[in-house]
Write a protein that holds these residues in place. Sequence first.
Motif, short mmCIF file in Angstrom:
data_model
loop_
_atom_site.label_atom_id
_atom_site.label_comp_id
_atom_site.label_asym_id
_atom_site.label_seq_id
_atom_site.Cartn_x
_atom_site.Cartn_y
_atom_site.Cartn_z
N GLN A 1 0.83 -1.20 0.00
CA GLN A 1 0.00 0.00 0.00
C GLN A 1 0.87 1.26 0.00
N ASP B 1 1.54 4.02 -3.22
CA ASP B 1 0.87 5.33 -3.02
C ASP B 1 1.81 6.28 -2.28
N ASP C 1 1.86 9.48 -2.08
CA ASP C 1 1.17 10.57 -1.40
C ASP C 1 0.67 10.13 -0.02
N TYR C 2 0.07 8.94 0.03
CA TYR C 2 -0.40 8.40 1.31
C TYR C 2 0.78 8.17 2.25
N ARG C 3 1.85 7.67 1.68
CA ARG C 3 3.08 7.43 2.46
C ARG C 3 3.56 8.73 3.10
N THR D 1 1.77 11.44 3.70
CA THR D 1 0.78 11.91 4.67
C THR D 1 1.00 11.23 6.03
#
Length: 375
Positions: free
Chosen positions: A333, A337, A339-341, A343
């Motif tokens: 995951q 991703d 960007d998620y990382r 965040t």
Amino acid sequence: MKLLQALFFPPEQPGGVSSMIPYLQERFTPPRWEMDLFSIPKRVRMKGSGEVAFQTFDWKEYASSPIVQKYVQTYLDYVWWTKLRIDKSYDVIHSHHPIVGMAMKDVFPDVPVIQTVHSSYERELILNGRIQENGLEHRFLVSLYRELEQRTDRLLTVSHSFRNYLAPYVDRPQDITVIPNGYDEKRFKPVAHENEVAQLVTVCRLVPAKGLDILLRACAELKQKGLPFVLHLIGDGPSRTELENMAQSLGIYEETIFYGYTLHPEEFMPFFDIFVLPSRAEAFGSVFAEAALCCLALVGSEVGGIPEQIENGVNGLLVPPEDPASLALALEQLINDPDYRYTLARAASERAKSKYSLNRAVHELKKMYLEVKPG
């Protein structure tokens, strides 16, 4: 106030103690505060002698164990070294190892001794295959917690989870104070970077308790799915050869870098992307806070004090222990991703700055030292 921070290992040794204690001195400045650090060199062995008597149990019930005999001898060595090297008085002594706390109370019976228990030595020895659960060594080591409660003036630990772990072994678990380690933010300097291939990193002793075999199996699943990554293992220990062979057999040796022991991993940790450590036991897990301050995304197992640092999906990801498939999914995951990382990494950094700052720890410690100081 004259303070002594009494360690077992020298402060440059890796671990939760070294992450905080050496950095306290500059915050405890004269004239109001004076602080010394003390530890025993590795060369001091088989120097102490005499009878050992504990107040809450008879250690000789376990004396047939060579490990128990070595522990008691080390206790005598620490007493011998303390008497030899310390020639000044202190208002408060803060110990960071069970041997040290008992030795200091032997040598300085009238000085308040605060004892912080940083980790479950017996649990780690069991997981690392050194002792058997409920064997002589295990029963001896857990008996020391009640002895520490009896002989020292204040008992501390580093997480609420570990206080719960200690509860069956002491008489007054409600009196154990929780003060997590604090970290000097100046040591951690996040670096803006974009790695084309996700860089995974862990920092720990290479022992079974850290679950690195689970990590290697998870990485093998990532490779089978065609996900690019590099795994950086920073640390050394008795499992290194076994882990290197395992990486080869799983077909991920080319993606895995074994660094060995490194004194200041925080200097280059900011250039990685994801910190991952699927420990089987962790009283607190100082390295998670350090990785957060380097602005890395965190992935850890749901054991011990790790869930007190990571709120799943908010500032990191938690996975069940002993579960390579779940760990692989969490890593996938974050790899897929960025960007998620980022965040999660930013949230982890902000949380660590607010909850695990050195200033916060210093404030709590100063308050406690003033409370226990005679007069």
